[in-house]
Scaffold this motif. Structure first.
Motif, PDB file in Angstrom:
ATOM      1  N   ALA A  92       0.983  -1.098   0.032  1.00 35.62           N
ATOM      2  CA  ALA A  92      -0.049  -0.131   0.164  1.00 35.62           C
ATOM      3  C   ALA A  92       0.825   1.400  -0.093  1.00 35.62           C
ATOM      4  O   ALA A  92       0.560   2.051  -0.821  1.00 35.62           O
ATOM      5  CB  ALA A  92      -0.847   0.144   1.259  1.00 35.62           C
ATOM      6  N   ALA A  93       2.051   1.172   0.746  1.00 35.33           N
ATOM      7  CA  ALA A  93       2.776   2.607   0.947  1.00 35.33           C
ATOM      8  C   ALA A  93       3.477   2.582  -0.584  1.00 35.33           C
ATOM      9  O   ALA A  93       3.746   3.683  -1.081  1.00 35.33           O
ATOM     10  CB  ALA A  93       3.945   2.322   1.741  1.00 35.33           C
ATOM     11  N   SER A  94       3.705   1.473  -1.276  1.00 35.83           N
ATOM     12  CA  SER A  94       4.453   1.399  -2.598  1.00 35.83           C
ATOM     13  C   SER A  94       3.525   2.248  -3.567  1.00 35.83           C
ATOM     14  O   SER A  94       3.846   2.904  -4.306  1.00 35.83           O
ATOM     15  CB  SER A  94       4.922  -0.112  -3.288  1.00 35.83           C
ATOM     16  OG  SER A  94       5.312   0.122  -4.392  1.00 35.83           O
ATOM     17  N   PHE A  95       2.008   1.820  -3.466  1.00 37.19           N
ATOM     18  CA  PHE A  95       1.047   2.177  -4.315  1.00 37.19           C
ATOM     19  C   PHE A  95       0.880   3.995  -4.095  1.00 37.19           C
ATOM     20  O   PHE A  95       0.795   4.627  -5.078  1.00 37.19           O
ATOM     21  CB  PHE A  95      -0.123   1.372  -4.128  1.00 37.19           C
ATOM     22  CG  PHE A  95      -1.424   1.818  -4.963  1.00 37.19           C
ATOM     23  CD1 PHE A  95      -1.316   1.694  -6.241  1.00 37.19           C
ATOM     24  CD2 PHE A  95      -2.321   2.852  -4.504  1.00 37.19           C
ATOM     25  CE1 PHE A  95      -2.287   1.868  -7.185  1.00 37.19           C
ATOM     26  CE2 PHE A  95      -3.177   3.109  -5.558  1.00 37.19           C
ATOM     27  CZ  PHE A  95      -3.138   2.534  -6.734  1.00 37.19           C
ATOM     28  N   LEU A  96       0.964   4.038  -2.755  1.00 42.76           N
ATOM     29  CA  LEU A  96       0.973   5.711  -2.553  1.00 42.76           C
ATOM     30  C   LEU A  96       1.854   6.405  -3.452  1.00 42.76           C
ATOM     31  O   LEU A  96       1.697   7.700  -3.949  1.00 42.76           O
ATOM     32  CB  LEU A  96       1.059   5.778  -1.015  1.00 42.76           C
ATOM     33  CG  LEU A  96       1.320   7.260  -0.749  1.00 42.76           C
ATOM     34  CD1 LEU A  96       0.315   8.207  -1.187  1.00 42.76           C
ATOM     35  CD2 LEU A  96       1.499   7.422   0.684  1.00 42.76           C
ATOM     36  N   VAL A  97       3.490   5.712  -3.158  1.00 43.92           N
ATOM     37  CA  VAL A  97       4.307   6.506  -3.785  1.00 43.92           C
ATOM     38  C   VAL A  97       4.328   6.651  -5.508  1.00 43.92           C
ATOM     39  O   VAL A  97       4.555   7.565  -6.109  1.00 43.92           O
ATOM     40  CB  VAL A  97       5.852   5.960  -3.199  1.00 43.92           C
ATOM     41  CG1 VAL A  97       6.752   6.514  -4.048  1.00 43.92           C
ATOM     42  CG2 VAL A  97       5.852   6.103  -1.754  1.00 43.92           C
ATOM     43  N   GLU A  98       3.830   5.515  -5.624  1.00 47.66           N
ATOM     44  CA  GLU A  98       3.753   5.398  -7.403  1.00 47.66           C
ATOM     45  C   GLU A  98       2.555   6.422  -7.781  1.00 47.66           C
ATOM     46  O   GLU A  98       2.573   7.113  -8.778  1.00 47.66           O
ATOM     47  CB  GLU A  98       3.188   4.041  -7.762  1.00 47.66           C
ATOM     48  CG  GLU A  98       4.396   2.863  -7.480  1.00 47.66           C
ATOM     49  CD  GLU A  98       5.814   3.379  -8.471  1.00 47.66           C
ATOM     50  OE1 GLU A  98       5.552   3.713  -9.749  1.00 47.66           O
ATOM     51  OE2 GLU A  98       6.803   3.383  -7.877  1.00 47.66           O
TER      52      GLU A  98
END
Length: 427
Positions: free
Chosen positions: A302-308
């Motif tokens: 989820a954190a990765s998706f936010l950054v993307e």
């Protein structure tokens, strides 16, 4: 085959960590005191499944720099020291005492637990990225981080569901059905010969009577089974329903999160993120709202998706790295302005547990500390770097990118929301 750290006993792990960290040269009395104190420390840690503050204080202790002056006087550290001080008087005293206490904590960690409070440990991951020094300890700490990464994602585990059906006791009474073929042959002859209906009925009655005893026995045998079936079905439904609800809930959460990433629309401000002119405010709302949608999702993806999503919105997010204290210096005034102008302050409310813990000691919690600072209308935004250094006990000069800062905002926001949810479940 070598046993993994999680498969070893606490005593075995402690001995291995001592050797790896160069602590095996401690005097015999200290070694014995540490070994005796493992049991109460392990018992206290296990309380973390239902008491998240235990896990938070334990992780803060691991984050603490043993060579930092006065670190043993910090409330978070003193909380852990208190668990072992009766058996080890020098726990946390000077650098060696702190390293020894951290080694004990890693050794006593309940690796078989990853639900409840223990699912919060991975949400401190951003803080580890600014850890300085401790070269000798990094390998063991990183191993621990990998082992606690298995998070509780809110779903029920369906792998262990079993239908508990009571076994049927074999009946001692034999079941012997008579051979009634002659009776049926005779009935057929009567029909062919045109015998009266009464004669045929009499033969049918004779057939039924012949089966009566066997059917009675059969009914007695079926009775326990008929009693068990409704209970078994109810039991199965009770076990499967939570699992299905968990899967459906996660599926809906995933869809909502993906839609959020596509729409890039802020429900809190009721406008697209691209129309929020202040970059710091935009980043805050993206991380805060993403954390709400990711409550039932694994944190790292989820954190990765936010950054993307941030990358899609703003372009490159990893080029320029700035000290943590600079990011904090920009965040606090923005949040304070939101509070002072009354803009959506209800959505910024902090969980009671996190507010209480961070007010006492915000070690390793820069985002939470910034939020507490912003709640003070008379707070000063000058000399933030030095105040943050004292409050957080981490390297606030460490350079991090905007993407890393976004992930940090998200993780601490998610920590807050999960604690808030637990408080409401208790109510």
């Amino acid at each position: 085959m070598a046993r993994t750290d999680s498969e070893k006993t606490p005593a075995m792990r402690l001995n291995a960590i001592r050797r790896e960290w160069g602590l095996s040269a401690v005097d015999e009395a200290t070694a014995q005191a540490q070994s005796k104190a493992l049991a109460p420390l392990a018992k206290w840690l296990r309380e973390g499944e239902d008491s998240p503050e235990v896990v938070i204080r334990a992780v803060q202790l691991l984050l603490a720099d043993p060579e930092l002056s006065g670190v043993d006087k910090r409330p978070a550290v003193e909380t852990v020291i208190h668990q072992v001080s009766n058996l080890w008087a020098n726990a946390g005293v000077e650098a060696q005492g702190m390293f020894g206490l951290q080694a004990m904590l890693l050794a006593a960690w309940p690796y078989d637990l990853n639900r409840g409070g223990f699912a919060l440990a991975p949400l401190f991951d951003s803080a580890w990225e600014v850890m300085r020094g401790r070269t000798r300890q990094r390998a063991q700490i990183n191993t621990w981080r990998q082992q606690v990464q298995v998070e509780d994602d809110g779903r029920e585990d369906t792998s262990e569901i079993e239908l508990d059906v009571p076994s049927l006791t074999p009946q001692a009474e034999p079941l012997t059905l008579p051979d009634l073929r002659p009776n049926f042959e005779n009935l057929n002859k009567l029909r062919m010969a045109g015998q009266s209906v009464g004669t045929q009925v009499a033969e049918i009655i004779s057939i039924v009577e012949g089966h009566k005893n066997g059917l009675t026995i059969l009914a007695r045998r079926l009775e326990p089974t008929l009693e068990v079936i409704p209970e078994a079905i109810t039991n199965l439904v009770n076990q499967i329903e939570p699992a299905l609800n968990g899967l459906l809930s996660q599926s809906r959460a995933t869809q909502d999160f993906l839609w959020w990433g596509q729409s890039r629309y802020s429900q809190a401000t009721r406008r697209p993120y691209r129309r929020i002119e202040d970059a710091t405010e935009r980043l805050w709302w993206m991380a805060w709202e993403a954390s709400e949608l990711a409550l039932d999702l694994p944190a790292d993806p989820a954190a990765s998706f936010l950054v993307e999503t941030l990358y899609q919105l703003e372009g490159k997010v990893d080029d320029q790295k700035r000290p943590l204290k600079v990011w904090l210096g920009e965040l606090i005034p923005v949040l304070r302005n939101l509070h002072q102008t009354g803009q959506r302050t209800d959505t910024l409310a902090m969980s009671e547990t996190l507010e209480e813990l961070a007010t006492e000691d915000a070690l390793g919690l820069p985002v939470t500390w910034a939020r507490l600072e912003a709640m003070n209308p008379k707070g000063q935004d000058s000399d933030i770097g030095e105040r943050a250094r004292k409050a957080l006990a981490i390297d606030v000069d460490a350079p991090i990118s905007r993407g890393d800062w976004a992930a940090w905002l998200f993780r601490e926001a998610l920590l807050d929301r999960r604690l808030h949810d637990e408080e409401h479940e208790e109510d």
